[in-house]
Design a protein around this motif. Structure first.
Motif, PDB file in Angstrom:
ATOM      1  N   SER A  16       0.828  -1.204   0.000  1.00  0.00           N
ATOM      2  CA  SER A  16       0.000   0.000   0.000  1.00  0.00           C
ATOM      3  C   SER A  16       0.866   1.259   0.000  1.00  0.00           C
ATOM      4  O   SER A  16       0.601   2.208  -0.751  1.00  0.00           O
ATOM      5  CB  SER A  16      -0.935  -0.013   1.209  1.00  0.00           C
ATOM      6  OG  SER A  16      -1.846   1.045   1.124  1.00  0.00           O
ATOM      7  N   LYS A  22      -5.170   1.721  -2.190  1.00  0.00           N
ATOM      8  CA  LYS A  22      -5.902   1.348  -0.993  1.00  0.00           C
ATOM      9  C   LYS A  22      -5.905  -0.179  -0.897  1.00  0.00           C
ATOM     10  O   LYS A  22      -6.215  -0.860  -1.866  1.00  0.00           O
ATOM     11  CB  LYS A  22      -7.332   1.870  -1.064  1.00  0.00           C
ATOM     12  CG  LYS A  22      -8.157   1.554   0.155  1.00  0.00           C
ATOM     13  CD  LYS A  22      -9.563   2.100   0.006  1.00  0.00           C
ATOM     14  CE  LYS A  22     -10.405   1.687   1.198  1.00  0.00           C
ATOM     15  NZ  LYS A  22     -11.793   2.109   1.044  1.00  0.00           N
ATOM     16  N   CYS A  23      -5.550  -0.691   0.264  1.00  0.00           N
ATOM     17  CA  CYS A  23      -5.403  -2.129   0.433  1.00  0.00           C
ATOM     18  C   CYS A  23      -6.024  -2.525   1.775  1.00  0.00           C
ATOM     19  O   CYS A  23      -5.611  -2.021   2.809  1.00  0.00           O
ATOM     20  CB  CYS A  23      -3.923  -2.477   0.387  1.00  0.00           C
ATOM     21  SG  CYS A  23      -3.563  -4.145  -0.057  1.00  0.00           S
ATOM     22  N   GLU A  61      -7.742  -0.177  -5.833  1.00  0.00           N
ATOM     23  CA  GLU A  61      -7.802  -0.804  -4.517  1.00  0.00           C
ATOM     24  C   GLU A  61      -7.788  -2.321  -4.619  1.00  0.00           C
ATOM     25  O   GLU A  61      -8.159  -2.894  -5.639  1.00  0.00           O
ATOM     26  CB  GLU A  61      -8.993  -0.328  -3.706  1.00  0.00           C
ATOM     27  CG  GLU A  61     -10.349  -0.739  -4.196  1.00  0.00           C
ATOM     28  CD  GLU A  61     -11.450  -0.198  -3.290  1.00  0.00           C
ATOM     29  OE1 GLU A  61     -12.166  -1.037  -2.701  1.00  0.00           O
ATOM     30  OE2 GLU A  61     -11.589   1.036  -3.187  1.00  0.00           O
ATOM     31  N   ASP A  79      -9.035  -7.284  -6.853  1.00  0.00           N
ATOM     32  CA  ASP A  79      -8.782  -5.890  -7.205  1.00  0.00           C
ATOM     33  C   ASP A  79      -9.959  -5.329  -7.989  1.00  0.00           C
ATOM     34  O   ASP A  79     -10.827  -6.075  -8.422  1.00  0.00           O
ATOM     35  CB  ASP A  79      -7.468  -5.743  -7.995  1.00  0.00           C
ATOM     36  CG  ASP A  79      -7.519  -6.372  -9.381  1.00  0.00           C
ATOM     37  OD1 ASP A  79      -8.367  -5.949 -10.197  1.00  0.00           O
ATOM     38  OD2 ASP A  79      -6.705  -7.268  -9.663  1.00  0.00           O
TER      39      ASP A  79
END
Length: 133
Positions: A16, A22-23, A61, A79
């Motif tokens: 990230s 965004k993870c 993300e 994803d």
């Protein structure tokens, strides 16, 4: 020494930071029950999956879910990118996916890849549970 789950959490944080993506990690597990000798293979599959997201997906993300189902621990990496297509999934020259599948087979696991155009890619890694006492 902290275990596979802690190593995956660290990898997600680093990914990230490096990617700006965004993870999220979603899990209720405290640990992943797998033989220690296979932990590196699982970690490398997660690492390669995230690398593929960064290189190919155009995602913003990633969500990683880790849960137990029946006799397996499942790691699902999803994803929101462009989505891998069937020819890419089945490409025998795709060394990344081939290596991930081979690593999974070594510890009796299974790797499935599914893509949906403009809706992202999902990677499912099924790991046989090995209870340690």
């Amino acid at each position: 020494n902290l275990g596979l789950l802690a190593a995956i959490e660290w990898q997600i944080r680093e990914f990230s930071k490096r990617s700006g993506m965004k993870c999220r990690l979603i899990t209720s597990l405290n640990k992943i029950d797998i033989e220690t000798k296979h932990s590196i293979g699982v970690f490398r599959i997660v690492q390669e999956s995230l690398t593929n997201v960064l290189r190919h997906s155009k995602a913003t993300e990633v969500t990683i879910k880790i849960f137990e189902k029946e006799l397996y621990t499942v790691i699902e990496i999803k994803d929101n990118g462009c989505g891998i297509n069937e020819s890419e999934i089945n490409n025998t020259k795709s060394l990344g996916l081939l290596g991930m599948r081979e690593r999974a087979l070594i510890f009796g696991g299974e790797l499935l890849v599914k893509g949906e155009k403009a809706a992202g890619t999902k990677i499912f890694l099924k790991i046989p549970i090995t209870k340690t006492f």
